[in-house]
Design a protein around this motif. Structure first.
Motif, PDB file in Angstrom:
ATOM      1  N   PHE A  74       0.766  -1.129   0.073  1.00 12.53           N
ATOM      2  CA  PHE A  74      -0.078   0.064   0.037  1.00 12.53           C
ATOM      3  C   PHE A  74       0.873   1.203   0.038  1.00 12.53           C
ATOM      4  CE2 PHE A  74      -1.567   3.309   3.124  1.00 12.53           C
ATOM      5  CZ  PHE A  74      -2.458   3.875   2.377  1.00 12.53           C
ATOM      6  N   CYS A  91       1.245   4.124  -3.010  1.00  7.56           N
ATOM      7  CA  CYS A  91       0.423   5.283  -2.916  1.00  7.56           C
ATOM      8  C   CYS A  91       1.343   6.376  -2.206  1.00  7.56           C
ATOM      9  CB  CYS A  91      -0.562   5.227  -1.776  1.00  7.56           C
ATOM     10  SG  CYS A  91      -1.886   4.006  -2.519  1.00  7.56           S
ATOM     11  N   SER A 144       0.881   8.070  10.132  1.00  2.00           N
ATOM     12  CA  SER A 144      -0.126   8.343   9.290  1.00  2.00           C
ATOM     13  C   SER A 144      -0.934   7.380   8.938  1.00  2.00           C
ATOM     14  CB  SER A 144       0.351   9.384   8.249  1.00  2.00           C
ATOM     15  OG  SER A 144       1.061   8.606   7.242  1.00  2.00           O
ATOM     16  N   ASN A 145      -2.020   7.614   8.299  1.00  2.52           N
ATOM     17  CA  ASN A 145      -2.758   6.588   7.623  1.00  2.52           C
ATOM     18  C   ASN A 145      -3.175   5.640   8.518  1.00  2.52           C
ATOM     19  OD1 ASN A 145      -2.863   7.307   4.328  1.00  2.52           O
ATOM     20  ND2 ASN A 145      -1.167   8.087   5.084  1.00  2.52           N
ATOM     21  N   THR A 185      -1.583   8.788  -0.276  1.00  2.82           N
ATOM     22  CA  THR A 185      -1.177   8.767   1.271  1.00  2.82           C
ATOM     23  C   THR A 185      -1.222   9.929   1.884  1.00  2.82           C
ATOM     24  OG1 THR A 185       0.957   8.627   0.770  1.00  2.82           O
ATOM     25  CG2 THR A 185       0.189   6.671   1.530  1.00  2.82           C
ATOM     26  N   ILE A 244      -3.821  12.382   1.357  1.00  5.26           N
ATOM     27  CA  ILE A 244      -4.982  12.982   1.796  1.00  5.26           C
ATOM     28  C   ILE A 244      -5.180  12.744   3.400  1.00  5.26           C
ATOM     29  CG2 ILE A 244      -7.462  12.332   1.797  1.00  5.26           C
ATOM     30  CD1 ILE A 244      -6.819  10.463  -0.780  1.00  5.26           C
ATOM     31  N   ASP A 245      -4.708  11.807   3.909  1.00  3.38           N
ATOM     32  CA  ASP A 245      -4.902  11.713   5.317  1.00  3.38           C
ATOM     33  C   ASP A 245      -3.843  12.730   5.980  1.00  3.38           C
ATOM     34  OD1 ASP A 245      -5.631   9.993   7.928  1.00  3.38           O
ATOM     35  OD2 ASP A 245      -3.214   9.988   8.090  1.00  3.38           O
ATOM     36  N   ILE A 246      -2.588  12.803   5.627  1.00 11.85           N
ATOM     37  CA  ILE A 246      -1.563  13.506   6.176  1.00 11.85           C
ATOM     38  C   ILE A 246      -1.946  15.172   6.119  1.00 11.85           C
ATOM     39  CG2 ILE A 246       0.843  14.160   5.882  1.00 11.85           C
ATOM     40  CD1 ILE A 246       1.546  11.428   5.019  1.00 11.85           C
TER      41      ILE A 246
END
Lengths: 141, 141, 141, 141
Positions: free
Chosen positions: B63, B67, B91-92, C53, C55-57
């Motif tokens: 993943f 990404c 994160s994530n 990855t 987006i969340d960060i």
């Protein structure tokens, strides 16, 4: 000391092969997961066209079937409001799946793993999971 | 509208085959995961002897590589205390894996998926992931 | 009773416009998030090419800057092993982000929201976040 | 190798514009989320007056519609106690949303993304999501 029987990766692949064949037969691409008897993932295939949301569902169906030792469709019937089992679908951090399509894999009366399928209707998912098991019982070495 | 290239299940299986061969060559059984370019699992194999804790790690390595678009070993070096990237490993929802063994799969300059391996040392995991990619680039159709 | 100043959606869009312009200027596509002063998301844009990855960060950088009331790069320096703040990056279910690129948005000495950017290096992310704020302070109505 | 179509940020903004216009028309401010076909957020707007709890709900509706490939209102009807799909709302770490207001975005017969709206009733949310799609299909470039 306990002695445990457990699917090998070779066994898991036979289950995947059988399930994939059944999936093609009914024309519904699937996410197919095989876990060991402890519910831990051995092998997974998302066929082209399998749903992204079904990755999690297929894995959890296999987990539930192997570890709760019943087809997930049985829990679907048991977990309705008012029944004593209602609420079990919230257990195990939401991993206890009560949608049909998860089946325990049984050899010589012992549960040696689980198979979970998702993308179609619950009925289709169960047919594909059963297809995997039928093929496995005929072709395992 | 964007146009995206993505690994098929057939592609993912070629990656698994190559990684498994490399894993046997170095004598360390592995968990091997292949995701699409959006980080969603396509195929997974836990070889007999692969660690249970490595299921999650292999999937998250694939993943992350797909990404975040780098080998996870690169993030390992970038995410040390005092460096500006320190903390990215949280994160994530903890899915951002900074242990070597995850690599992006690149075709014609585009990231089309990720491969993640786990059970050995980070170096062994990376060798097996790279083995999968090398084999894939030679054998894909 | 307290009286709170808070970014409107119109304000948030001005921040996004400014950050996007800066992102294009430096040639790094970004995920850009704007939260209110309570850390809740108002607006988000993932530019074509922004990392999944991130987006969340980006969202967590904006949350952290607004609610912990500092640029996330400041926490990066404070949260090294041995310092009294080390460990803060694990708080808030991992949402406390200590990678540069999150800045509080301040109007008349009051924090009215946060902006977070991610995809480039921490330094690039911070430049883009600052670009959003600079543009906002000039163009807000 | 698969070839996939995906919404660009420009496309996502057209969807947001259409949904926002419909939201003003019915007089209910909304949280509006647009994801790509893999369920990852591209753009989000919380209109002034949109509910904080609807941030998560709107994003999850868009995710569900894109990845499970149906309007979330359809799952609402399918996931009642006693039906074979009951329990699906617990899957995907609670991100599988079965409240109306999430719709797949379809172009040339392919799902290229999802839109999710939240703050009003499920019916209002669905009207606004549909408003975004109708506007998008007329105005996309």
């Amino acid at each position: 000391m306990l002695s445990i029987k457990r699917l090998s990766l070779e066994d898991a692949r036979i289950l995947l092969t059988g399930a994939e064949a059944k999936s093609r037969e009914i024309g519904v691409p699937m996410c197919i997961a095989v876990t060991d008897e402890s519910g831990h993932l051995i092998a997974f295939n998302r066929m082209d066209g399998g749903k992204v949301t079904s990755i999690d569902i297929a894995i959890n169906k296999a987990f539930t079937a192997a570890c709760a030792r019943r087809g997930t469709h049985e829990y679907n019937k048991m977990a309705v409001p008012g029944s004593p089992t209602f609420g079990i679908q919230n257990s195990n951090q939401g991993r206890f799946c009560i949608i049909g399509g998860g089946l325990p894999v049984v050899v010589d009366g012992e549960i040696v793993g689980g198979i979970g399928c998702s993308t179609g209707t619950a009925e289709e998912d169960q047919v594909v999971a059963q297809g995997g098991i039928d093929y496995f019982l005929q072709h395992r070495k």
